[in-house]
Design a protein around this motif. Structure first.
Motif, PDB file in Angstrom:
ATOM      1  N   VAL A  24       0.707  -1.076   0.049  1.00 57.22           N
ATOM      2  CA  VAL A  24       0.113   0.052  -0.077  1.00 57.22           C
ATOM      3  C   VAL A  24       1.106   1.342   0.029  1.00 57.22           C
ATOM      4  O   VAL A  24       0.596   2.194  -0.862  1.00 57.22           O
ATOM      5  N   ASP A  25       1.909   1.228   1.030  1.00 58.41           N
ATOM      6  CA  ASP A  25       2.751   2.530   0.931  1.00 58.41           C
ATOM      7  C   ASP A  25       3.432   2.427  -0.284  1.00 58.41           C
ATOM      8  O   ASP A  25       3.895   3.822  -0.597  1.00 58.41           O
ATOM      9  N   ILE A  75       8.531 -13.029   8.171  1.00 54.82           N
ATOM     10  CA  ILE A  75       8.048 -12.677   6.638  1.00 54.82           C
ATOM     11  C   ILE A  75       6.958 -13.285   6.059  1.00 54.82           C
ATOM     12  O   ILE A  75       6.086 -12.714   5.609  1.00 54.82           O
ATOM     13  N   GLY A  76       6.635 -14.660   6.630  1.00 49.62           N
ATOM     14  CA  GLY A  76       5.595 -15.446   6.194  1.00 49.62           C
ATOM     15  C   GLY A  76       4.170 -14.755   6.608  1.00 49.62           C
ATOM     16  O   GLY A  76       3.398 -14.717   5.756  1.00 49.62           O
ATOM     17  N   LEU A  77       4.189 -14.519   7.791  1.00 44.33           N
ATOM     18  CA  LEU A  77       3.081 -14.043   8.262  1.00 44.33           C
ATOM     19  C   LEU A  77       2.708 -12.611   7.611  1.00 44.33           C
ATOM     20  O   LEU A  77       1.638 -12.101   7.373  1.00 44.33           O
ATOM     21  N   GLY A  78       3.787 -11.616   7.871  1.00 46.04           N
ATOM     22  CA  GLY A  78       3.528 -10.148   7.341  1.00 46.04           C
ATOM     23  C   GLY A  78       3.074 -10.401   5.899  1.00 46.04           C
ATOM     24  O   GLY A  78       2.611  -9.549   5.655  1.00 46.04           O
ATOM     25  N   LEU A  79       3.836 -10.862   4.938  1.00 49.63           N
ATOM     26  CA  LEU A  79       3.728 -10.890   3.511  1.00 49.63           C
ATOM     27  C   LEU A  79       2.315 -11.256   3.189  1.00 49.63           C
ATOM     28  O   LEU A  79       1.471 -10.677   2.254  1.00 49.63           O
ATOM     29  N   THR A  80       2.102 -12.524   4.052  1.00 46.51           N
ATOM     30  CA  THR A  80       0.545 -12.932   3.707  1.00 46.51           C
ATOM     31  C   THR A  80      -0.437 -11.776   4.092  1.00 46.51           C
ATOM     32  O   THR A  80      -1.532 -11.502   3.412  1.00 46.51           O
ATOM     33  N   LEU A  81      -0.341 -11.360   5.185  1.00 46.59           N
ATOM     34  CA  LEU A  81      -1.334 -10.230   5.690  1.00 46.59           C
ATOM     35  C   LEU A  81      -1.340  -8.964   4.789  1.00 46.59           C
ATOM     36  O   LEU A  81      -2.034  -8.153   4.688  1.00 46.59           O
ATOM     37  N   PHE A  85      -6.553  -5.687  -0.448  1.00 44.41           N
ATOM     38  CA  PHE A  85      -7.635  -5.868  -1.126  1.00 44.41           C
ATOM     39  C   PHE A  85      -8.578  -5.420   0.134  1.00 44.41           C
ATOM     40  O   PHE A  85      -9.985  -5.250  -0.139  1.00 44.41           O
ATOM     41  N   VAL A  86      -8.165  -5.388   1.385  1.00 42.87           N
ATOM     42  CA  VAL A  86      -9.260  -5.571   2.512  1.00 42.87           C
ATOM     43  C   VAL A  86      -8.206  -4.768   3.522  1.00 42.87           C
ATOM     44  O   VAL A  86      -7.576  -5.160   4.315  1.00 42.87           O
ATOM     45  N   ARG A  87      -8.574  -3.486   3.552  1.00 43.23           N
ATOM     46  CA  ARG A  87      -7.676  -2.580   4.312  1.00 43.23           C
ATOM     47  C   ARG A  87      -7.916  -2.646   5.886  1.00 43.23           C
ATOM     48  O   ARG A  87      -7.035  -2.138   6.561  1.00 43.23           O
ATOM     49  N   ASP A  88      -8.866  -3.189   6.305  1.00 44.33           N
ATOM     50  CA  ASP A  88      -9.238  -3.378   7.646  1.00 44.33           C
ATOM     51  C   ASP A  88      -8.300  -4.080   8.423  1.00 44.33           C
ATOM     52  O   ASP A  88      -7.832  -4.178   9.488  1.00 44.33           O
ATOM     53  N   VAL A 103      -5.543  -2.773  -8.062  1.00 50.28           N
ATOM     54  CA  VAL A 103      -6.186  -2.330  -7.031  1.00 50.28           C
ATOM     55  C   VAL A 103      -5.517  -0.927  -6.379  1.00 50.28           C
ATOM     56  O   VAL A 103      -6.072  -0.200  -5.985  1.00 50.28           O
ATOM     57  N   LEU A 104      -4.293  -1.184  -6.224  1.00 53.63           N
ATOM     58  CA  LEU A 104      -3.416   0.131  -5.774  1.00 53.63           C
ATOM     59  C   LEU A 104      -3.872   1.182  -6.796  1.00 53.63           C
ATOM     60  O   LEU A 104      -3.596   2.387  -6.212  1.00 53.63           O
TER      61      LEU A 104
END
Length: 264
Positions: free
Chosen positions: A95-96, A160-166, A172-175, A263-264
């Protein structure tokens, strides 16, 4: 996967220079510069130590050092700081950098690698500062610190695995980015960094054992405070789970790569 690895190798100089520039930009106009990377977590440790050392200090059996609780805190914070910095920055990385992704052609997988590299450098500086504090406190490092060569990569792979997935889902879901701010705060208190797990009732001890960061943080504490190897059976499960999570994040990245830019 081979194409991704090839792209990373071709752009390796871009990645390393971006890590260096990222570290410079974070403290470009700061008088203390990179010292803030270690002063902030150490200040947090100092606050917890002042408030809780009398309560928790007597609950650390087998350690003949009056500063044992401070060492316990620092060891846990070294593990947590790498995790939380990597996950937090990966959450909003696409996003950034939306405008950059649209204007410049480069392998987009470079972005999480740059974040991970920057977080790793910060964490290594914190670790060096932590060892310095240990020496001042009269706690000599042992050969068990060699286990950090296993613990740090496992921690980084999980992060990295968790952060990249999220981060992909957050496009797509900014919440997700907003929710994770609260989740990470709760996660910190679900990880035995400020307290020892033995003070909890048995049912809560069973609950926190479901937390992967419990085993990673306790591994750092075993190595840095108790001078012994981490729990290898549990660490093995976490390593396998981290590898699977990292593979999932790569799969999602390849599937969503083109759609993210739209999307971006």
């Amino acid at each position: 996967m081979q194409n991704l690895l090839r792209a990373v190798w071709i752009y390796r100089h871009f990645i390393f220079s971006s890590i260096r520039n990222d570290l410079r930009m974070r403290f470009a106009r700061s008088k203390l510069g990179g010292l803030w990377m270690i002063l902030q977590p150490l200040a947090q440790v100092a606050i917890y130590a002042v408030v809780l050392s009398r309560i928790m200090g007597s609950r650390l059996p087998g350690v003949d050092n009056r500063y044992a609780y401070v060492i316990y805190l620092i060891a846990g914070m070294v593990a947590w700081s790498l995790f939380v910095e990597t996950v937090t920055r990966c959450l909003t990385i696409f996003v950034d950098n939306g405008n950059l992704l649209k204007k410049i052609v480069f392998p987009r997988i470079s972005l999480p690698l740059i974040v991970a590299g920057s977080a790793l450098v910060s964490n290594l500086l914190l670790l060096i500062a932590a060892v310095g504090v240990f020496l001042i406190a009269g706690h000599m490092p042992t050969m068990s610190m060699a286990w950090l060569l296993v613990l740090i990569p496992v921690n980084l792979a999980f992060s990295i695995g968790l952060g990249l997935t999220l981060g992909i889902l957050n496009v797509f879901v900014r919440d997700i980015g907003q929710v994770m701010v609260v989740v990470l705060q709760l996660w910190f208190w679900m990880t035995p960094i400020v307290y020892m797990p033995t003070i909890l009732p048995e049912q809560f001890q069973s609950l926190i054992r479901l937390n992967p960061m419990y085993y990673i943080a306790s591994g750092f504490q075993d190595v840095l405070l108790y001078g012994k190897a981490p729990q290898l059976d549990h660490l093995g499960y976490i390593a396998v789970g981290s590898a699977l999570l990292l593979g999932l994040s790569m799969f999602l990245f390849r599937r969503a790569n083109a759609e993210m830019v739209d999307v971006l």
